[in-house]
Design an enzyme around this catalytic site. Structure first.
Site, PDB file in Angstrom:
ATOM      1  N   GLY A 189       0.826  -1.199   0.000  1.00 43.00           N
ATOM      2  CA  GLY A 189       0.000   0.000   0.000  1.00 43.00           C
ATOM      3  C   GLY A 189       0.860   1.250   0.000  1.00 43.00           C
ATOM      4  O   GLY A 189       2.065   1.197   0.303  1.00 43.00           O
ATOM      5  N   GLU A 190       0.231   2.386  -0.308  1.00 38.86           N
ATOM      6  CA  GLU A 190       0.975   3.651  -0.392  1.00 38.86           C
ATOM      7  C   GLU A 190       1.632   4.022   0.927  1.00 38.86           C
ATOM      8  O   GLU A 190       2.666   4.678   0.951  1.00 38.86           O
ATOM      9  CB  GLU A 190       0.018   4.784  -0.824  1.00 38.86           C
ATOM     10  CG  GLU A 190      -0.226   4.836  -2.322  1.00 38.86           C
ATOM     11  CD  GLU A 190       1.046   5.158  -3.085  1.00 38.86           C
ATOM     12  OE1 GLU A 190       1.871   5.953  -2.598  1.00 38.86           O
ATOM     13  OE2 GLU A 190       1.233   4.569  -4.164  1.00 38.86           O
ATOM     14  N   ASP A 191       1.043   3.595   2.055  1.00 39.01           N
ATOM     15  CA  ASP A 191       1.551   4.043   3.356  1.00 39.01           C
ATOM     16  C   ASP A 191       2.841   3.355   3.779  1.00 39.01           C
ATOM     17  O   ASP A 191       3.418   3.706   4.808  1.00 39.01           O
ATOM     18  CB  ASP A 191       0.483   3.879   4.442  1.00 39.01           C
ATOM     19  CG  ASP A 191      -0.129   2.489   4.467  1.00 39.01           C
ATOM     20  OD1 ASP A 191       0.049   1.742   3.482  1.00 39.01           O
ATOM     21  OD2 ASP A 191      -0.798   2.135   5.467  1.00 39.01           O
ATOM     22  N   THR A 192       3.333   2.373   3.008  1.00 35.02           N
ATOM     23  CA  THR A 192       4.624   1.738   3.368  1.00 35.02           C
ATOM     24  C   THR A 192       5.670   1.893   2.262  1.00 35.02           C
ATOM     25  O   THR A 192       6.782   1.403   2.410  1.00 35.02           O
ATOM     26  CB  THR A 192       4.432   0.233   3.657  1.00 35.02           C
ATOM     27  OG1 THR A 192       4.065  -0.446   2.441  1.00 35.02           O
ATOM     28  CG2 THR A 192       3.396  -0.005   4.728  1.00 35.02           C
ATOM     29  N   ARG A 193       5.315   2.601   1.183  1.00 28.98           N
ATOM     30  CA  ARG A 193       6.223   2.670   0.029  1.00 28.98           C
ATOM     31  C   ARG A 193       7.566   3.308   0.379  1.00 28.98           C
ATOM     32  O   ARG A 193       8.624   2.840  -0.046  1.00 28.98           O
ATOM     33  CB  ARG A 193       5.570   3.454  -1.098  1.00 28.98           C
ATOM     34  CG  ARG A 193       6.405   3.531  -2.369  1.00 28.98           C
ATOM     35  CD  ARG A 193       5.771   4.428  -3.424  1.00 28.98           C
ATOM     36  NE  ARG A 193       4.417   4.042  -3.733  1.00 28.98           N
ATOM     37  CZ  ARG A 193       4.091   2.977  -4.486  1.00 28.98           C
ATOM     38  NH1 ARG A 193       5.045   2.242  -4.994  1.00 28.98           N
ATOM     39  NH2 ARG A 193       2.830   2.684  -4.710  1.00 28.98           N
ATOM     40  N   GLY A 221     -11.178   1.657 -11.819  1.00 33.04           N
ATOM     41  CA  GLY A 221     -11.972   0.675 -12.557  1.00 33.04           C
ATOM     42  C   GLY A 221     -11.192  -0.190 -13.513  1.00 33.04           C
ATOM     43  O   GLY A 221     -11.773  -1.076 -14.135  1.00 33.04           O
ATOM     44  N   GLU A 255      -4.031  -7.066  -7.568  1.00 37.71           N
ATOM     45  CA  GLU A 255      -2.821  -7.884  -7.451  1.00 37.71           C
ATOM     46  C   GLU A 255      -3.071  -9.083  -6.530  1.00 37.71           C
ATOM     47  O   GLU A 255      -2.717 -10.216  -6.840  1.00 37.71           O
ATOM     48  CB  GLU A 255      -1.672  -7.039  -6.882  1.00 37.71           C
ATOM     49  CG  GLU A 255      -1.157  -5.968  -7.801  1.00 37.71           C
ATOM     50  CD  GLU A 255      -0.272  -4.974  -7.078  1.00 37.71           C
ATOM     51  OE1 GLU A 255       0.050  -3.951  -7.691  1.00 37.71           O
ATOM     52  OE2 GLU A 255       0.085  -5.222  -5.900  1.00 37.71           O
TER      53      GLU A 255
END
Length: 853
Positions: A189-193, A221, A255
């Protein structure tokens, strides 16, 4: 050395390039090296290529060991170099046990000359024979001929041949494709990139593992881009960093869905490792907490079936074993978690292609490879695996068996030989074994395999056989191992080294306990359902691991017992084990798990150990449920604590035995199983109940049963008796022999099937002084008595609690008087071949009767 390194880290090089410098350094090999490097591959390329004497240098040997692929450029003068041949020998040793990928390039040479050691190569080897030992040159010749048989590229250099640049492109493409199977796909997720995931990617890349992180977010979508779908399908392993923001991303969930689809494919060995980063795994399983809001948002924007697919995949990830990084002040540093993850990934990649023999197979790769190497030796037909109980001999044998069975014409894994011979007799087990190998019914009634035809049929077969848990060297010869054909291999496991030596083992491998790291991982898998100890339990876990001495069975049982227990419970238990002598620690670990059961669970465990091991699950549950309440929960508790297990197998117990044909009915049933160390522990617990035989709750030893019946020593403490009558002498006892056993619930007096095929008066082993009567207690639930010698069941016996009645080959004329109509529990009656039977009682009261023979 252009690319040498002192690092011993696994996976350091993608490719090891073996070549004869004077032949190809300035042309083909240099161009190939550059093309591989242009693709970002780490290549070990020995720029010196000097003759280094007898031994392969440590740097070269290490480089081969830590490379994924070896490419061998076989040129005209390759075999003239001693260093090339030593190098090749080391490479092919690793290839032979499945640790290495090898591809030859036949550069201006004929592949058949390599296989046959002909042409210029013959001259080179003839020269080596004048200077080197015969054994050494023979080893080189074997490796050289073997590499000639492998698939590769033949560059003959003729006008009609393609340009070398095209071959180089093909070789690089092959290497890239092969290495794609050793990559990691990271879903995050974006919060661990920019924090945890970034550090994890860096750590993986430092050890030479290519990682495919998710660097873009899907448009609203849209499906997963084809490039990423291909990356997932080409990866062997996916790491899912499940953080608070993970489920808010449609791309992450897309994914995830693709990854779990791969995991569900039975032909796909994709590995999925979750990292629960500052989230509760139970919230992942139940789509709770932050994730509930995320999925509600998706439901307002996405098709319902797509969101449901995502939720299902997400919940399944929450059930997988991985790492839980809580992030609190008492948690370990993230760097330690990253180190654990990298080490685990390296271990998994080292073992890619391994066929798992059991659900929790940890730490046996080295021993498995050692056995595979022994099996490759032509003079090694019989391999013995020796070690103490619970060390994993059977697991190791099964791993090797699954790896190799497809290479043999016929194969058979005969489990629990020692125990099955006691139950069924040697003759029955041998017939079953040989029938499996020859794929036809074999019925040999003599001590030796006297039939010339059977010997000849076996001699024509290339056999892979495993004889598991043998305790007598005569059993090995009895099974006909010496008659197996050329190229056959037999693996025998035993606790007794002398049995293996006397039984003709060509080599004996000692199966040892797990090392500390593997022990900790196996323990954590059962104690925490993850791959490393939970926060605050690290030191306690290491202490427990030390007590188990690396014994896999003890690690599983102890870990299962400690799962979800409080820290106070852990500390109390570790104190209890601290004062136990080292030689008794493993047995005490197993016993401590039993001590944690309630009274009903303990009794179920002891009944299984003494009577029901190997019995069909449904039958055992039925009988146990008539004795205790909560049997279903109790059995589930024992399974959860690894004290018993349930195996789906062809059952050969009396329940599914066709007496009319004398052949077992091959029905696939769930059977109760138990490790023999736990069985022995259970029986030992019963023996400790009293020094007086009649005051022990369960009897199974023939001598003990004989003493209790002969001298009328039975008491109300006895709940069950099981004995193979073939192991007893003829015995006369009092008609009232069972009267004092008022709580007796089970009687198993049986013969092995091989005995039942030949009726004989001598089989009537147990008699009273009055052949027409015997007193039986009314608490009986289960009565099995082969060759029952009396004319009837006594008039005083009330069968109101009886569930199963099996009296095949009995002498009875009738069962009981008509007065008994309360037969509501009765499910089975087996009176096969009771030739004197004149009368069957009214069975209208047997409302639940299912089987009547």
């Amino acid at each position: 050395m252009g690319s040498s390194s002192s690092s011993s880290t696994l996976m350091k090089y993608h490719v090891f390039l073996s070549f004869r410098g004077e032949d190809t350094r300035l042309n083909f090999t240099t161009h190939l090296l550059q093309a591989l490097k242009d693709e970002g591959l780490d290549v070990f390329f020995d720029e010196e290529k000097l003759e280094r004497g007898d031994q392969l240098s440590q740097a070269l040997s290490r480089a081969i060991a830590v490379s994924n692929i070896s490419i061998i450029v076989l040129s005209a003068d390759y075999a003239s170099s001693k260093s090339c041949l030593v190098e090749l020998s080391d490479i092919m040793d690793r290839y032979s046990v499945g640790q290495h990928t090898v591809r030859p390039i036949f550069y201006h040479v004929n592949p058949s000359d390599v296989v046959k050691i002909d042409g210029s190569f013959k001259k080179s080897f003839d020269e080596h024979k004048t200077k080197r030992s015969v054994d050494e040159v023979k080893q080189w010749e074997t490796a050289f001929a073997e590499v000639g048989k492998l698939q590769g590229w033949h560059i003959d250099g003729s006008r009609s041949d393609g340009p070398e640049t095209q071959y180089i492109k093909d070789i690089v493409a092959y290497v890239m494709q092969k290495l794609m199977k050793h990559q990691v796909f990271l879903s995050l997720g974006e919060d661990t990139r920019l924090n945890f995931s970034n550090h994890l990617v860096n750590a993986l890349e430092k050890v030479g593992i290519n990682v495919f992180p998710d660097n873009e977010t899907l448009k609203k979508g849209e499906k997963l881009p084809p490039t990423y779908s291909r990356t997932i399908s080409a990866s062997n392993l996916s790491i899912l960093v499940v953080s608070k923001a993970y489920a808010s991303s449609k791309s992450c969930l897309g994914e995830l869905s693709d990854i779990m689809d791969r995991k569900h494919n039975p032909n796909d060995k994709h590995i999925v490792l979750p990292v629960f980063y500052h989230v509760d795994p139970s919230d992942v399983r139940n789509s709770g907490g932050h994730f509930k809001t995320s999925f509600e948002d998706h439901e307002s924007e996405q098709p319902a079936d797509r969101v449901q697919q995502w939720k299902t995949a997400f919940a399944e990830v929450g059930k997988l074993k991985g790492w839980h990084i809580e992030g609190g002040k008492f948690d370990r540093p993230e760097t330690e978690y990253i180190k654990d993850i990298v080490e685990y990934v390296i271990k998994k990649f080292t073992n890619i292609g391994f066929e798992s023999a059991s659900e929790e197979l940890v730490g046996i790769e080295y021993q498995k490879n050692a056995i595979l190497k022994l099996i490759k030796q032509k003079d090694c037909r019989v391999i013995g695996l020796w070690g103490m109980g619970g060390e994993g001999k059977s697991t190791l044998a099964e791993a090797v068996y699954k790896k190799l069975s497809s290479e043999f014409e016929t194969h058979c894994f005969l489990q629990n030989v020692r125990e099955e011979i006691k139950k069924q007799g040697k003759e029955s087990i041998r017939n079953k074994f040989l029938s499996g190998l020859l794929k036809s019914n074999v019925d040999i009634g003599t001590p030796s395999i006297g039939s010339t035809l059977t010997q000849e049929r076996l001699n024509k077969k290339k056999v892979l056989a495993v004889l598991d848990d043998v305790d007598d060297s005569d059993q090995i010869d009895y099974m006909g191992v010496k008659y197996f054909g050329y190229g056959s291999k037999t693996i025998i496991t035993s606790r007794d080294r002398q049995v293996l030596e006397s039984g003709g083992a060509d080599t004996i491998h000692e199966v040892k306990g797990l090392n500390e790291n593997d022990s900790l991982q196996l323990f954590s898998t059962f104690a925490f359902k993850q791959l490393s100890p939970a926060v605050g339990f690290e030191d306690l876990s290491r202490r427990f691991v030390k007590y188990t001495q690396g014994n896999p069975l003890a690690l599983k049982v102890l870990g299962s017992d400690l799962n979800k227990r409080s820290k106070n419970y852990w500390e109390s238990k570790v104190e209890k084990l601290k004062d136990c002598p080292p030689e008794k620690k493993i047995s005490e670990v197993l016993k401590s798990s039993y001590d944690g059961l309630d009274l009903v669970e303990q009794n179920i465990f002891l009944d299984i150990a003494c009577f029901f091991k190997g019995e069909p699950m449904e039958r055992a549950k039925l009988i146990l449920s008539s004795c205790y309440t909560g049997v279903e929960c109790g059995i589930n508790k024992l399974v959860g604590k690894c004290l018993i297990n349930v195996s789906s197998s062809t059952n050969f117990s009396l329940d599914y035995f066709d007496y009319s044909t004398m052949w077992p009915c091959k029905l696939l049933r769930d059977a109760i199983d138990m490790h023999d160390m736990l069985e022995e522990m259970g029986k030992d617990i019963v023996c400790q109940e009293s020094k007086t035989l009649g005051k022990c709750s369960r009897l199974w030893n023939p001598k003990h049963v004989e003493e209790v019946l002969k001298y009328n020593k039975g008491t109300d403490r006895i709940q069950g008796i099981k004995v193979a009558l073939s192991r007893m002498g003829n015995l006369l006892f009092q008609p009232s022999g069972f009267e004092s056993m008022i709580n007796l619930r089970c009687i198993f007096f049986y013969f092995p099937r091989s005995w039942l095929r030949k009726e004989h008066e001598d089989y009537k082993k147990l008699h009273t002084y009055q052949d027409d009567i015997i007193s039986l207690p009314n608490e009986l639930r289960y009565l099995v008595w082969h060759y029952y010698p009396f004319k009837s069941l006594s008039s005083s016996f009330n069968p109101k609690n009886l569930i199963t009645l099996e009296l095949p080959y009995g002498n009875m004329e009738q069962l009981w008087n008509e007065v008994h109509q309360d037969l509501v529990h009765l499910r089975e009656i087996n009176l096969f071949s009771c030739k004197n039977l004149k009368k069957i009682p009214n069975l209208l009261g047997a409302l639940n009767l299912e089987k009547l023979d």
